[in-house]
Design an enzyme around this catalytic site. Structure first.
Site, PDB file in Angstrom:
ATOM      1  N   ARG A  28      16.766 -10.150 -17.784  1.00  0.00           N
ATOM      2  CA  ARG A  28      17.006 -11.588 -17.667  1.00  0.00           C
ATOM      3  C   ARG A  28      16.725 -12.019 -16.240  1.00  0.00           C
ATOM      4  O   ARG A  28      17.266 -11.452 -15.291  1.00  0.00           O
ATOM      5  CB  ARG A  28      18.451 -11.926 -18.023  1.00  0.00           C
ATOM      6  CG  ARG A  28      18.683 -13.430 -18.237  1.00  0.00           C
ATOM      7  CD  ARG A  28      20.165 -13.772 -18.324  1.00  0.00           C
ATOM      8  NE  ARG A  28      20.793 -13.743 -17.015  1.00  0.00           N
ATOM      9  CZ  ARG A  28      21.894 -13.036 -16.721  1.00  0.00           C
ATOM     10  NH1 ARG A  28      22.467 -12.280 -17.632  1.00  0.00           N
ATOM     11  NH2 ARG A  28      22.405 -13.081 -15.498  1.00  0.00           N
TER      12      ARG A  28
ATOM     13  N   GLY B 264      24.164  -9.166 -19.948  1.00  0.00           N
ATOM     14  CA  GLY B 264      25.172  -9.197 -20.999  1.00  0.00           C
ATOM     15  C   GLY B 264      24.532  -9.343 -22.377  1.00  0.00           C
ATOM     16  O   GLY B 264      23.580 -10.106 -22.534  1.00  0.00           O
TER      17      GLY B 264
ATOM     18  N   GLU C 253      16.970 -13.310  -9.111  1.00  0.00           N
ATOM     19  CA  GLU C 253      17.125 -11.883  -9.400  1.00  0.00           C
ATOM     20  C   GLU C 253      16.729 -11.577 -10.837  1.00  0.00           C
ATOM     21  O   GLU C 253      16.664 -12.471 -11.687  1.00  0.00           O
ATOM     22  CB  GLU C 253      18.572 -11.440  -9.172  1.00  0.00           C
ATOM     23  CG  GLU C 253      19.586 -12.125 -10.074  1.00  0.00           C
ATOM     24  CD  GLU C 253      21.004 -11.638  -9.820  1.00  0.00           C
ATOM     25  OE1 GLU C 253      21.180 -10.444  -9.506  1.00  0.00           O
ATOM     26  OE2 GLU C 253      21.931 -12.449  -9.937  1.00  0.00           O
TER      27      GLU C 253
ATOM     28  N   SER D  74      27.152  -9.809 -11.826  1.00  0.00           N
ATOM     29  CA  SER D  74      28.169 -10.699 -12.393  1.00  0.00           C
ATOM     30  C   SER D  74      28.713 -11.713 -11.392  1.00  0.00           C
ATOM     31  O   SER D  74      29.827 -12.205 -11.534  1.00  0.00           O
ATOM     32  CB  SER D  74      29.338  -9.897 -12.997  1.00  0.00           C
ATOM     33  OG  SER D  74      28.923  -9.216 -14.147  1.00  0.00           O
TER      34      SER D  74
ATOM     35  N   ASN E 168      18.066  -9.181 -13.891  1.00  0.00           N
ATOM     36  CA  ASN E 168      19.159  -8.352 -14.405  1.00  0.00           C
ATOM     37  C   ASN E 168      18.572  -7.362 -15.406  1.00  0.00           C
ATOM     38  O   ASN E 168      18.029  -7.764 -16.439  1.00  0.00           O
ATOM     39  CB  ASN E 168      20.201  -9.221 -15.101  1.00  0.00           C
ATOM     40  CG  ASN E 168      20.877 -10.178 -14.141  1.00  0.00           C
ATOM     41  OD1 ASN E 168      21.877  -9.843 -13.534  1.00  0.00           O
ATOM     42  ND2 ASN E 168      20.320 -11.373 -13.996  1.00  0.00           N
TER      43      ASN E 168
ATOM     44  N   TYR F 239      32.561 -15.542 -17.764  1.00  0.00           N
ATOM     45  CA  TYR F 239      33.318 -14.801 -18.766  1.00  0.00           C
ATOM     46  C   TYR F 239      34.556 -15.537 -19.274  1.00  0.00           C
ATOM     47  O   TYR F 239      35.437 -14.936 -19.873  1.00  0.00           O
ATOM     48  CB  TYR F 239      33.699 -13.426 -18.207  1.00  0.00           C
ATOM     49  CG  TYR F 239      32.468 -12.662 -17.776  1.00  0.00           C
ATOM     50  CD1 TYR F 239      31.522 -12.264 -18.711  1.00  0.00           C
ATOM     51  CD2 TYR F 239      32.214 -12.389 -16.428  1.00  0.00           C
ATOM     52  CE1 TYR F 239      30.377 -11.588 -18.330  1.00  0.00           C
ATOM     53  CE2 TYR F 239      31.070 -11.715 -16.044  1.00  0.00           C
ATOM     54  CZ  TYR F 239      30.156 -11.321 -17.001  1.00  0.00           C
ATOM     55  OH  TYR F 239      29.007 -10.658 -16.620  1.00  0.00           O
TER      56      TYR F 239
ATOM     57  N   GLU G 293      32.840  -4.150 -12.792  1.00  0.00           N
ATOM     58  CA  GLU G 293      32.375  -4.823 -14.004  1.00  0.00           C
ATOM     59  C   GLU G 293      32.680  -4.013 -15.274  1.00  0.00           C
ATOM     60  O   GLU G 293      32.053  -4.214 -16.305  1.00  0.00           O
ATOM     61  CB  GLU G 293      30.872  -5.092 -13.882  1.00  0.00           C
ATOM     62  CG  GLU G 293      30.541  -6.011 -12.725  1.00  0.00           C
ATOM     63  CD  GLU G 293      29.045  -6.163 -12.501  1.00  0.00           C
ATOM     64  OE1 GLU G 293      28.373  -6.753 -13.366  1.00  0.00           O
ATOM     65  OE2 GLU G 293      28.559  -5.680 -11.467  1.00  0.00           O
TER      66      GLU G 293
END
Length: 306
Positions: free
Chosen positions: A250, A271, A265, A147, A267, A211, A17
């Site tokens: 998040r 991002g 999950e 990701s 994070n 992305y 990543e």
């Protein structure tokens, strides 16, 4: 004696990543430069760079994946006495390992899907999986990556077997596939932001769709009842606190056909470009990007100054 002098943004790294991290770091660095003395360091090795000073520098890791998001970098910072932005090493490791996260969520009575951990070379049993997971469709995913790298949706056991036959390394898990809506909520300093829905134009919210500009449509707020919205926010905040996360995060969910949200999950370094999910979640309550970044870093600055 501590005396705050600058924020040091660490980004890059050697994980799969790396490019995501570089993409995230740019807007963050741009904002920080407007308000604080800031130094940006792109890591090419998984180690702390020389020249940092724990008495004067606040570290902001904008790292995704191995080393940066799994607690390794945070552990090094803790060992050397640095004040840094984001969750500590224990919380980061917990949230990166999805089976551990599920165990904590289950202990707290939060709704999580069952899962089975598997390692390369392990033989899969159709009967055991269908019974344990109560499903004939599956999701195969890395147990400790971000990701959506490597995630595969398998409509039946034969498809799962085919996907599994190509796996050669790493820790993996198998979940039941739930056909539903992809839901997310940002958490800022322990408070839930606006719940959003991710609508990929094709497929699911995988690495490509995350992305690639225009690959998804985002709705903030999501078109949900007040009751379901509140449930999702409460789950996100409860897990954030139970895992001892810090500053921002998040929470991601899948919402099934019965409007039951399933926690997937947390994070710990989501991002943070101006088009990423947590900035959109914050903007929907009037917290614009510059203010969001300031609110993320200010507690660490205050800690160093104390």
């Amino acid at each position: 004696m501590s005396c705050f002098k600058k924020i040091v943004v660490l980004y890059g790294g050697q994980s799969g990543e790396r490019e995501v991290s570089i993409h995230s770091a740019g807007p963050v660095i741009e904002v920080l430069n407007r308000y604080y003395p800031t130094q940006a360091i792109c890591l090419d090795e998984n180690q702390l760079p020389p020249g940092l000073n724990p008495s004067t520098d606040v570290i902001f890791p904008v790292m995704h994946g191995d080393f940066g998001e799994d607690g390794q970098l945070q552990a090094l910072l803790e060992q050397q006495g640095f004040v840094y932005v984001g969750s500590d090493s224990a919380a980061s490791s917990l949230c990166m390992h999805k089976l551990q996260s599920k165990q904590l969520a289950r202990q707290k009575g939060l709704p999580v899907l069952p899962a089975v951990g598997v390692t390369p070379g392990q033989k899969l049993s159709r009967t055991d999986l269908e019974k344990t997971l109560n499903s004939t469709a599956f999701v195969l995913k890395p147990e400790n990556k971000g990701s959506s790298l490597g995630v595969q949706i398998c409509p039946n056991f034969d498809a799962l077997q085919s996907a599994w036959s190509s796996v050669r390394q790493g820790l993996w898990m198998i979940e039941p596939y739930v056909h539903g809506r992809e839901i997310t909520v940002g958490i800022l300093q322990g408070q839930a932001l606006v719940v959003g829905e991710i609508c990929p134009q094709q497929g699911f919210y995988d690495y490509h769709n995350k992305y690639t500009a225009g690959a998804c449509v985002y709705h903030f707020p999501a078109d949900l009842s007040d009751q379901v919205t509140q449930i999702i926010q409460n789950i996100g905040v409860e897990f954030f606190k139970a895992a001892h996360c810090r500053d921002f995060g998040r929470a991601d969910f899948v919402l099934d056909a019965n409007n039951q949200p399933w926690f997937l999950e947390m994070n710990t370094i989501p991002g943070v470009t101006d088009q990423s999910l947590i900035p959109q979640s914050a903007a929907a309550v009037g917290i614009l990007f510059d203010a969001l970044i300031q609110r993320i870093v200010e507690p660490a600055i205050a800690q160093l100054k104390a």
